[in-house]
Design an enzyme around this catalytic site. Structure first.
Site, PDB file in Angstrom:
ATOM      1  N   LYS A  65       0.833  -1.203   0.000  1.00 15.81           N
ATOM      2  CA  LYS A  65       0.000   0.000   0.000  1.00 15.81           C
ATOM      3  C   LYS A  65       0.869   1.255   0.000  1.00 15.81           C
ATOM      4  CE  LYS A  65      -2.518   0.756   3.751  1.00 15.81           C
ATOM      5  NZ  LYS A  65      -2.429   2.118   4.342  1.00 15.81           N
ATOM      6  N   GLN A 206       5.140  11.009   6.920  1.00 17.94           N
ATOM      7  CA  GLN A 206       4.233  11.439   5.853  1.00 17.94           C
ATOM      8  C   GLN A 206       4.352  12.931   5.575  1.00 17.94           C
ATOM      9  OE1 GLN A 206       0.546  10.066   7.487  1.00 17.94           O
ATOM     10  NE2 GLN A 206       0.803   7.961   6.754  1.00 17.94           N
ATOM     11  N   ASP A 346       3.640   0.088  12.050  1.00 17.03           N
ATOM     12  CA  ASP A 346       2.483  -0.705  11.639  1.00 17.03           C
ATOM     13  C   ASP A 346       2.548  -2.150  12.124  1.00 17.03           C
ATOM     14  OD1 ASP A 346       1.248   1.422  10.434  1.00 17.03           O
ATOM     15  OD2 ASP A 346       1.884   0.921   8.407  1.00 17.03           O
ATOM     16  N   LYS A 373      -3.426   6.423  15.496  1.00 16.10           N
ATOM     17  CA  LYS A 373      -3.762   5.798  14.216  1.00 16.10           C
ATOM     18  C   LYS A 373      -5.288   5.745  14.066  1.00 16.10           C
ATOM     19  CE  LYS A 373       0.479   4.797  12.838  1.00 16.10           C
ATOM     20  NZ  LYS A 373       1.042   5.280  11.550  1.00 16.10           N
TER      21      LYS A 373
END
Length: 468
Positions: A65, A206, A346, A373
């Site tokens: 992803k 990010q 993750d 999250k």
């Protein structure tokens, strides 16, 4: 059939089961809903248990992803046609594809691929950009939106709009640009300037990737000064690697300083997305506990930080071997270890499950970001694992798990999935690894990242029953 600037019907992108229809954008209601699954709009409850033959089999890792997000955006920013292969049309990737079609590209999807034709210009933004629950989509696009010369509003679902954006907010305010969060979404307006940027390296990478996407398109050079420690460095390198494939370069001046030459242009290319180590971690942990699981579709030459799962399992005593088919995990006694989650957050939920099956104590450190999250993943996993007899505790970003496999049991009530894909998949691993029938609600959350997760694990010896 091509769809240009397609924006899915309200709610359509974030709803539904199954694949994106060929030639269309986003998830459409009622498309490929498998028999036995509840209708959309209901909470899906799954009951997971081992098949009579036990655990064993081969599973192919879904496409990464993280790399898919990056490839789609690079292709959209290029002028010309790119072919992106090996895609999984999860909600997150569908959100990025839809946003690309809304901002600057024509997008046509096939069963497991997309053709992205970058227009070389930005389109009028006539509706809010729906990021669903995808943090990557939102944070990658905020700096790109500054290049459009328009006011752009972002909306999302779940906890997305609650997640911190303070890094961007500070940068926008420093440059006297509009950055306006509200209950309805986030509106930004004004062009970022090239030049010197200073931002913390221990918040989400990010933000760094978002600037990496946008700043090379400005006329002047830019420099990113990252205040150490720099965590999730692997994700920064994944962004840079994708950009290189599409003709955009950056370079480290030292370990904390990135130089981004200005005046660059993305060039179209054909790109195949590699397998996802963060998703492969779920069957990998199952294989380490039960044995007999082979993982296919993973690149040995990867930049993914979540490839750390293999080393973590080895440190716990897991038996891993490379075969012609892939990576085979055999059953062996497992013991606790010390795990640093700074570069692979993750993995946190499924590693909390792993710790229950390890003799002694497993300590997970630098896990603070799990609390912001899709759920507070530390609190969520603590609650659900304790409901099954798990023994663990946390303080801040440190989690301590005590081996207690023999004390695990099936609770009277269904476990709560907390609308979090990684929580749901981790609890599924718990059921199969412990050999306990477990019911889990909010199971539709897997659509966010691995829509076919429950079907994919059936060949490993899982029985899955759906209810609403």
């Amino acid at each position: 059939m091509e769809r240009r600037r397609t924006v899915p019907d309200s709610g359509g992108l974030c709803a539904g089961y199954g694949k994106v229809p060929s030639g269309r954008m986003g998830h459409r209601k009622g498309y490929v809903r498998e028999a036995g699954k509840p209708p959309e709009g209901s909470t899906m409850i799954v009951t997971i248990k081992q098949a009579p033959g036990g655990i064993g089999g081969t599973i192919t890792a879904p496409p990464s992803k993280s790399m898919a997000h990056r490839a789609v955006l690079c292709a959209a920013l290029a002028k010309g046609t790119s072919h992106i292969g090996n895609l999984e049309f999860s909600k997150d990737i569908s959100a990025t594809l839809s946003a690309a079609g809304q901002l600057c590209a024509k997008v046509c999807t096939g069963p497991d691929s997309a053709v992205v034709e970058g227009l070389g210009r930005f389109l009028p933004v006539e509706a809010p950009v729906d990021c669903c629950e995808s943090g990557s989509t939102l944070r990658f696009l905020i700096p790109i939106a500054s290049l459009t010369g328009q006011s752009v509003t972002f909306v999302g679902r779940g906890r997305l709009m609650e997640r911190p954006q303070s890094v961007y907010e500070a940068l926008y305010h420093e440059q006297s640009l509009r950055f306006e969060p509200s209950p309805a979404g986030l509106t930004v307006e004004g062009a970022l300037k090239s030049g010197e940027y200073e931002l913390a390296g221990n918040v989400s990478s990010q933000f760094i990737s978002g600037l990496l996407f946008a700043l090379p398109l400005l006329a002047g050079d830019s420099t990113l000064h990252l205040i150490p420690p720099v965590e999730s460095r692997s994700y920064i390198e994944m962004t840079r690697a994708a950009q290189r494939r599409f003709g955009v370069e950056s370079r480290w001046q030292d370990e904390n300083t990135l130089f981004l030459p200005g005046g660059q242009q993305y060039a179209p290319c054909d790109y195949t997305v590699e397998g996802d180590y963060s998703q492969a971690a779920f069957p990998a942990v199952l294989g380490a506990v039960q044995g007999g699981v082979t993982l296919k579709g993973l690149s040995a030459d990867t930049l993914q930080g979540d490839a750390a799962i293999l080393g973590i399992l080895r440190r716990c005593g897991a038996e891993l071997s490379a075969t012609d088919e892939g990576i085979r995990l055999g059953k062996s006694p497992l013991h606790g270890t010390d795990i640093d989650l700074a570069d692979c957050p993750d993995l946190g939920p499924v590693l909390m499950v792993l710790g229950l099956f390890c003799e002694g104590t497993t300590t997970i450190r630098n896990a603070e970001r799990l609390r912001i999250k899709e759920s507070d993943r530390i609190a969520a996993m603590e609650a659900e694992l304790r409901a099954c007899g798990g023994v663990l505790e946390s303080e801040g970003g440190t989690i301590t798990i005590h081996g207690c496999a023999g004390k695990l049991h099936t609770p009277a009530a269904p476990l709560h999935g907390h609308n979090d894909h990684r929580v749901v998949m981790s609890l599924t691993v718990l059921a199969l690894a412990a050999g306990l029938p477990l019911s889990i609600d909010d199971a539709e959350a897997v659509q966010k990242s691995w829509p076919h997760f429950f079907e994919a694990i059936k060949p490993l010896g899982a029985e899955v029953e759906y209810a609403g």
